[in-house]
Design a protein around this motif. Structure first.
Motif, PDB file in Angstrom:
ATOM      1  N   ILE A 267      -3.772  -4.753  16.874  1.00 35.54           N
ATOM      2  CA  ILE A 267      -3.825  -4.399  15.458  1.00 35.54           C
ATOM      3  C   ILE A 267      -3.178  -3.088  15.387  1.00 35.54           C
ATOM      4  N   VAL A 268      -3.484  -1.977  16.139  1.00 37.06           N
ATOM      5  CA  VAL A 268      -3.116  -0.697  16.021  1.00 37.06           C
ATOM      6  C   VAL A 268      -1.726  -0.304  16.209  1.00 37.06           C
ATOM      7  N   GLU A 269      -1.182  -0.968  17.660  1.00 42.19           N
ATOM      8  CA  GLU A 269       0.293  -0.795  17.990  1.00 42.19           C
ATOM      9  C   GLU A 269       1.220  -1.662  16.932  1.00 42.19           C
ATOM     10  N   ALA A 270       0.671  -2.730  16.436  1.00 48.82           N
ATOM     11  CA  ALA A 270       1.279  -3.691  15.524  1.00 48.82           C
ATOM     12  C   ALA A 270       1.465  -2.632  14.112  1.00 48.82           C
ATOM     13  N   THR A 271       0.453  -2.171  13.569  1.00 45.69           N
ATOM     14  CA  THR A 271       0.429  -1.610  12.197  1.00 45.69           C
ATOM     15  C   THR A 271       1.088  -0.319  12.617  1.00 45.69           C
ATOM     16  N   LEU A 272       1.066   0.406  13.582  1.00 50.15           N
ATOM     17  CA  LEU A 272       1.948   1.762  13.795  1.00 50.15           C
ATOM     18  C   LEU A 272       3.401   1.389  13.768  1.00 50.15           C
ATOM     19  N   LYS A 273       3.840   0.311  14.543  1.00 50.40           N
ATOM     20  CA  LYS A 273       5.057   0.137  14.682  1.00 50.40           C
ATOM     21  C   LYS A 273       5.640  -0.441  13.124  1.00 50.40           C
ATOM     22  N   TYR A 274       4.698  -1.334  12.396  1.00 50.10           N
ATOM     23  CA  TYR A 274       5.284  -1.839  11.283  1.00 50.10           C
ATOM     24  C   TYR A 274       5.591  -0.888  10.195  1.00 50.10           C
ATOM     25  N   CYS A 275       4.580   0.326  10.238  1.00 45.09           N
ATOM     26  CA  CYS A 275       4.845   1.195   9.270  1.00 45.09           C
ATOM     27  C   CYS A 275       6.093   2.263   9.383  1.00 45.09           C
ATOM     28  N   HIS A 276       6.235   2.337  10.918  1.00 44.97           N
ATOM     29  CA  HIS A 276       7.277   3.531  11.368  1.00 44.97           C
ATOM     30  C   HIS A 276       8.451   2.647  10.893  1.00 44.97           C
TER      31      HIS A 276
ATOM     32  N   ASN B 189       9.104   0.279   8.575  1.00 42.91           N
ATOM     33  CA  ASN B 189       9.185   0.025   7.081  1.00 42.91           C
ATOM     34  C   ASN B 189       9.000   1.064   6.296  1.00 42.91           C
ATOM     35  N   GLY B 190       8.987   2.427   6.776  1.00 44.29           N
ATOM     36  CA  GLY B 190       9.110   3.517   6.004  1.00 44.29           C
ATOM     37  C   GLY B 190       7.565   3.778   5.282  1.00 44.29           C
ATOM     38  N   LEU B 191       6.456   3.159   5.623  1.00 43.10           N
ATOM     39  CA  LEU B 191       5.109   3.030   5.136  1.00 43.10           C
ATOM     40  C   LEU B 191       4.382   4.432   5.675  1.00 43.10           C
ATOM     41  N   ARG B 192       3.848   5.136   4.773  1.00 38.97           N
ATOM     42  CA  ARG B 192       2.890   6.101   5.210  1.00 38.97           C
ATOM     43  C   ARG B 192       1.812   5.664   6.060  1.00 38.97           C
ATOM     44  N   CYS B 193       1.570   6.521   7.196  1.00 39.39           N
ATOM     45  CA  CYS B 193       0.491   5.856   8.092  1.00 39.39           C
ATOM     46  C   CYS B 193      -0.413   7.045   8.695  1.00 39.39           C
ATOM     47  N   VAL B 194      -1.735   6.828   8.516  1.00 39.85           N
ATOM     48  CA  VAL B 194      -2.761   7.764   9.124  1.00 39.85           C
ATOM     49  C   VAL B 194      -3.448   7.079  10.372  1.00 39.85           C
ATOM     50  N   LEU B 195      -3.768   7.800  11.341  1.00 42.17           N
ATOM     51  CA  LEU B 195      -4.218   7.178  12.625  1.00 42.17           C
ATOM     52  C   LEU B 195      -5.495   7.920  12.890  1.00 42.17           C
TER      53      LEU B 195
ATOM     54  N   PHE C  72       2.077   5.661  26.792  1.00 39.60           N
ATOM     55  CA  PHE C  72       2.244   5.330  25.536  1.00 39.60           C
ATOM     56  C   PHE C  72       1.449   6.218  24.518  1.00 39.60           C
ATOM     57  N   ARG C  73       1.186   7.374  24.997  1.00 35.95           N
ATOM     58  CA  ARG C  73       0.030   8.350  24.038  1.00 35.95           C
ATOM     59  C   ARG C  73       1.304   9.008  23.392  1.00 35.95           C
ATOM     60  N   LYS C  74       2.457   9.517  23.853  1.00 35.71           N
ATOM     61  CA  LYS C  74       3.105  10.270  23.231  1.00 35.71           C
ATOM     62  C   LYS C  74       3.921   9.467  22.172  1.00 35.71           C
ATOM     63  N   TYR C  75       4.349   8.304  22.288  1.00 32.34           N
ATOM     64  CA  TYR C  75       4.947   7.395  21.396  1.00 32.34           C
ATOM     65  C   TYR C  75       4.064   6.919  19.997  1.00 32.34           C
ATOM     66  N   TYR C  76       2.726   6.736  20.417  1.00 31.94           N
ATOM     67  CA  TYR C  76       1.803   6.355  19.398  1.00 31.94           C
ATOM     68  C   TYR C  76       1.247   7.396  18.553  1.00 31.94           C
ATOM     69  N   LEU C  77       1.170   8.778  19.238  1.00 30.73           N
ATOM     70  CA  LEU C  77       0.682   9.805  18.578  1.00 30.73           C
ATOM     71  C   LEU C  77       1.818  10.757  17.653  1.00 30.73           C
ATOM     72  N   THR C  78       2.976  10.036  17.741  1.00 29.59           N
ATOM     73  CA  THR C  78       4.106  10.855  17.000  1.00 29.59           C
ATOM     74  C   THR C  78       4.531   9.700  15.941  1.00 29.59           C
ATOM     75  N   LYS C  79       4.100   8.413  15.777  1.00 26.05           N
ATOM     76  CA  LYS C  79       4.598   7.498  14.733  1.00 26.05           C
ATOM     77  C   LYS C  79       3.677   7.803  13.512  1.00 26.05           C
ATOM     78  N   PRO C  80       2.332   8.002  13.507  1.00 30.82           N
ATOM     79  CA  PRO C  80       1.869   8.219  12.265  1.00 30.82           C
ATOM     80  C   PRO C  80       2.283   9.334  11.444  1.00 30.82           C
ATOM     81  N   ASN C  81       2.265   9.607  10.081  1.00 33.27           N
ATOM     82  CA  ASN C  81       2.417  10.789   9.588  1.00 33.27           C
ATOM     83  C   ASN C  81       1.435  11.918   9.550  1.00 33.27           C
TER      84      ASN C  81
ATOM     85  N   PRO D  20       0.577  -1.066  -0.018  1.00 37.53           N
ATOM     86  CA  PRO D  20      -0.025  -0.095   0.111  1.00 37.53           C
ATOM     87  C   PRO D  20       0.670   1.298  -0.096  1.00 37.53           C
ATOM     88  N   ASP D  21       0.262   2.324  -0.533  1.00 36.82           N
ATOM     89  CA  ASP D  21       0.826   3.631  -0.245  1.00 36.82           C
ATOM     90  C   ASP D  21       0.650   4.330   0.913  1.00 36.82           C
TER      91      ASP D  21
END
Length: 135
Positions: free
Chosen positions: A39-48, A50-56, A76-85, A27-28
């Protein structure tokens, strides 16, 4: 092209299958909904990673919190809110809270413009339309 996959059900989630589906779809952008689930945590980590663009769109993480959820948010709020684009806030309140952690936030409220539907003649039939989920 938009891909939609069912990779979990009844509380079970297959992370390996999910990552394999992401690789196959190539995906783009990945749009993640929710907060504090595997699912949310795994996806955010995976995107970050692997350089995939991510919207949360976190939806519910600002209300209805018991002690465990409050502790999770503090840790964890700060960590997960700074990972998505980009993070999508649904309300002004969420927008203000998310801006404490990132400037990459936009407000896109849920809902409809009721005036668009006032001209329509209703057909009685006891129907309910739900797009997304009911909370």
């Amino acid at each position: 092209m938009i891909h939609s996959y069912k990779v979990f059900g009844y509380g079970c989630f297959n992370v390996a299958k999910f990552f394999n589906l992401i690789r196959q779809a190539n995906p783009d952008v990945i749009h993640v909904h929710g907060w504090g689930s595997l699912i949310v945590e795994a996806t955010l980590k995976y995107c970050h990673k692997n350089g995939l663009r991510c919207v949360l769109t976190p939806h519910e993480f600002f209300h209805k919190m018991n002690l465990v959820k409050r502790m999770y948010n503090l840790l964890f709020r700060k960590y997960y809110l700074t990972k998505p684009n980009v993070v999508i806030a649904l309300t002004e309140y969420q927008l203000r809270l998310i801006r404490k952690y990132t400037d990459s936030v936009v407000k896109i409220p849920n809902g409809i413009d009721a005036n668009e539907f006032r001209k329509l003649k209703p057909k009685m039939g006891g129907y309910i339309l739900s797009v997304g989920r009911l909370e």
